[in-house]
Design a protein around this motif. Sequence first.
Motif, PDB file in Angstrom:
ATOM      1  N   ILE A 148      25.987   2.611  10.528  1.00  0.00           N
ATOM      2  CA  ILE A 148      24.890   3.029  11.399  1.00  0.00           C
ATOM      3  C   ILE A 148      25.373   3.183  12.830  1.00  0.00           C
ATOM      4  N   VAL A 149      26.200   2.257  13.300  1.00  0.00           N
ATOM      5  CA  VAL A 149      26.734   2.347  14.659  1.00  0.00           C
ATOM      6  C   VAL A 149      27.557   3.624  14.822  1.00  0.00           C
ATOM      7  N   LYS A 150      28.332   3.967  13.812  1.00  0.00           N
ATOM      8  CA  LYS A 150      29.140   5.191  13.862  1.00  0.00           C
ATOM      9  C   LYS A 150      28.240   6.425  14.005  1.00  0.00           C
ATOM     10  N   SER A 151      27.150   6.463  13.245  1.00  0.00           N
ATOM     11  CA  SER A 151      26.217   7.586  13.331  1.00  0.00           C
ATOM     12  C   SER A 151      25.513   7.618  14.677  1.00  0.00           C
ATOM     13  N   MET A 152      25.122   6.450  15.178  1.00  0.00           N
ATOM     14  CA  MET A 152      24.447   6.392  16.477  1.00  0.00           C
ATOM     15  C   MET A 152      25.364   6.872  17.597  1.00  0.00           C
ATOM     16  N   CYS A 153      26.635   6.527  17.504  1.00  0.00           N
ATOM     17  CA  CYS A 153      27.595   6.992  18.507  1.00  0.00           C
ATOM     18  C   CYS A 153      27.741   8.506  18.450  1.00  0.00           C
ATOM     19  N   ALA A 154      27.780   9.054  17.234  1.00  0.00           N
ATOM     20  CA  ALA A 154      27.916  10.504  17.070  1.00  0.00           C
ATOM     21  C   ALA A 154      26.693  11.244  17.617  1.00  0.00           C
ATOM     22  N   GLU A 155      25.524  10.595  17.552  1.00  0.00           N
ATOM     23  CA  GLU A 155      24.286  11.213  18.029  1.00  0.00           C
ATOM     24  C   GLU A 155      24.035  10.943  19.508  1.00  0.00           C
ATOM     25  N   GLY A 156      24.931  10.205  20.141  1.00  0.00           N
ATOM     26  CA  GLY A 156      24.770   9.902  21.556  1.00  0.00           C
ATOM     27  C   GLY A 156      23.756   8.816  21.836  1.00  0.00           C
ATOM     28  N   LEU A 157      23.451   7.989  20.825  1.00  0.00           N
ATOM     29  CA  LEU A 157      22.481   6.916  21.001  1.00  0.00           C
ATOM     30  C   LEU A 157      23.139   5.582  21.350  1.00  0.00           C
ATOM     31  N   ALA A 158      24.455   5.482  21.148  1.00  0.00           N
ATOM     32  CA  ALA A 158      25.173   4.227  21.420  1.00  0.00           C
ATOM     33  C   ALA A 158      26.633   4.546  21.694  1.00  0.00           C
ATOM     34  N   HIS A 159      27.332   3.560  22.251  1.00  0.00           N
ATOM     35  CA  HIS A 159      28.784   3.696  22.385  1.00  0.00           C
ATOM     36  C   HIS A 159      29.418   2.331  22.180  1.00  0.00           C
ATOM     37  N   THR A 160      30.692   2.327  21.842  1.00  0.00           N
ATOM     38  CA  THR A 160      31.418   1.081  21.607  1.00  0.00           C
ATOM     39  C   THR A 160      32.552   0.949  22.618  1.00  0.00           C
ATOM     40  N   SER A 161      32.903  -0.283  22.901  1.00  0.00           N
ATOM     41  CA  SER A 161      34.008  -0.563  23.833  1.00  0.00           C
ATOM     42  C   SER A 161      34.740  -1.805  23.360  1.00  0.00           C
ATOM     43  N   PRO A 162      36.063  -1.887  23.622  1.00  0.00           N
ATOM     44  CA  PRO A 162      36.842  -3.042  23.164  1.00  0.00           C
ATOM     45  C   PRO A 162      36.348  -4.331  23.818  1.00  0.00           C
ATOM     46  N   THR A 163      36.334  -5.413  23.055  1.00  0.00           N
ATOM     47  CA  THR A 163      35.972  -6.730  23.558  1.00  0.00           C
ATOM     48  C   THR A 163      36.665  -7.772  22.701  1.00  0.00           C
ATOM     49  N   THR A 164      36.438  -9.028  23.003  1.00  0.00           N
ATOM     50  CA  THR A 164      36.957 -10.110  22.169  1.00  0.00           C
ATOM     51  C   THR A 164      35.799 -10.952  21.678  1.00  0.00           C
ATOM     52  N   SER A 165      35.889 -11.409  20.456  1.00  0.00           N
ATOM     53  CA  SER A 165      34.850 -12.250  19.865  1.00  0.00           C
ATOM     54  C   SER A 165      35.530 -13.342  19.065  1.00  0.00           C
ATOM     55  N   SER A 166      35.297 -14.592  19.452  1.00  0.00           N
ATOM     56  CA  SER A 166      35.948 -15.741  18.813  1.00  0.00           C
ATOM     57  C   SER A 166      37.466 -15.603  18.879  1.00  0.00           C
ATOM     58  N   GLY A 167      37.967 -15.078  19.991  1.00  0.00           N
ATOM     59  CA  GLY A 167      39.407 -14.946  20.196  1.00  0.00           C
ATOM     60  C   GLY A 167      40.034 -13.761  19.511  1.00  0.00           C
ATOM     61  N   ARG A 168      39.218 -12.913  18.880  1.00  0.00           N
ATOM     62  CA  ARG A 168      39.749 -11.752  18.162  1.00  0.00           C
ATOM     63  C   ARG A 168      39.260 -10.461  18.819  1.00  0.00           C
ATOM     64  N   ARG A 169      40.071  -9.407  18.654  1.00  0.00           N
ATOM     65  CA  ARG A 169      39.659  -8.111  19.163  1.00  0.00           C
ATOM     66  C   ARG A 169      38.469  -7.587  18.357  1.00  0.00           C
ATOM     67  N   ALA A 170      37.515  -6.977  19.052  1.00  0.00           N
ATOM     68  CA  ALA A 170      36.313  -6.467  18.395  1.00  0.00           C
ATOM     69  C   ALA A 170      35.768  -5.291  19.190  1.00  0.00           C
ATOM     70  N   LEU A 171      34.733  -4.680  18.648  1.00  0.00           N
ATOM     71  CA  LEU A 171      34.054  -3.578  19.320  1.00  0.00           C
ATOM     72  C   LEU A 171      32.650  -4.016  19.704  1.00  0.00           C
ATOM     73  N   ALA A 172      32.337  -3.909  21.001  1.00  0.00           N
ATOM     74  CA  ALA A 172      30.990  -4.216  21.471  1.00  0.00           C
ATOM     75  C   ALA A 172      30.144  -2.956  21.412  1.00  0.00           C
ATOM     76  N   VAL A 173      28.935  -3.086  20.916  1.00  0.00           N
ATOM     77  CA  VAL A 173      28.029  -1.946  20.763  1.00  0.00           C
ATOM     78  C   VAL A 173      26.987  -2.004  21.879  1.00  0.00           C
ATOM     79  N   SER A 174      26.816  -0.880  22.592  1.00  0.00           N
ATOM     80  CA  SER A 174      25.825  -0.785  23.667  1.00  0.00           C
ATOM     81  C   SER A 174      24.926   0.421  23.412  1.00  0.00           C
TER      82      SER A 174
END
Length: 395
Positions: free
Chosen positions: A58-84
């Motif tokens: 769903i996040v992938k589709s929302m990004c494609a539609e311009g409804l959201a974007h992701t950016s690199p972050t860390t979560s519990s010491g691991r690399r992750a993608l933050a969704v905005s």
Amino acid sequence: MTDHLPLTSPQDPKPGSQSALRHRNEQLIVATLRELGPLPQAELARTTGLSTATVSNIVKSMCAEGLAHTSPTTSSGRRALAVSLLESPHVVVGIDFGRSHVRIVLASADHQVRAEKSAPLPVGHLATESIATAATMLADALAESGISRSDVMGAGIGVPGPIDHRTGTVIRGAILPEWVGVNIVARLEEALGMPVFADNDANLGALAQVTWGEHSAVRDLVFLKIGSGIGAGLILNGAPYYGHTGITGEIGHATIFDQGLVCRCGNRGCLETVASTALMIELLSRGEPRPLTVQDIIARATSGDAAALRVIDDAGMAVGRAVANVANMINPEIIVVGGPLAALGHILLDPIRRGLTRHAVPAIGEATTVVMSSLGDRAEVLGAVSLALNHTRKH
């Protein structure tokens, strides 16, 4: 993890479809991000209760539609993608035409109301005049909210009467006889300059209950609108039910008394002839210096006026008897009562429940919940917004 139940999709031939499920889950993700702000995808999955694969898709589709974007972050010491969330400029319009009013709502894809207007209309108003009023109101709402017309994706329209979905035409039996034979879709597309999707007001009330109200998880629901006319909108197996031609839920024309009054539909003794607000006004206005209004009836009933309470009790029992036949046929989980009498609360609900339990199969009557709509007189216009959103999402 279990994904949430599907969102209804008007005129979708596959109740509980994957597209409906996906839309419901997207709504949940948007609501969560709006409340909590940017979140890593894993945290978004834990918070919503959706599977990580569902969130990722769903996040992938929302990004494609311009409804959201992701950016690199860390979560519990691991690399992750933050969704905005990204705020989309696109909106849809919902328009509810009533017997004596028109109401407009502009709303975004995440169900945020951006503008709202209403205006009275004369009883017996003509389609041409009322459509012109709605077009002017829409132009004013867009100007006041700073929204460009090019950002309006489409309009959902509600009218108080049956619409033949094959032609977009209002047919006999509508509360607005002046609109019978009018191709409401074509007329409004020409006046508004955008795609238009039209439906009966009771159907839109039902749709609103499962998209804006607190009944989003209910799979089988009846929305019962009691006003100048009486109609029912049906949600079956998680989706609106439209039947063969789109004409369903005409409970107001169920025969209650074979020797009753002649109804505007041409039959005799229909529910509308014994339980509509028009009938209540006629009965209670006798001997009064002026015709009463619905608000007068509500005020008298809540203050304990015996005549008003008797008229409402008789009407409620008749409605309960009629809806019992519907309950026996489809076994709904909940019946939601809406319309201008909603402020009566238990004064109207109690006789409806009595009529239901007296005339339904006991096991069905006892298991069916009857409540007032929490959406008040906005139910139909919010359902029109949902109708437009569901259709424009497909394109």
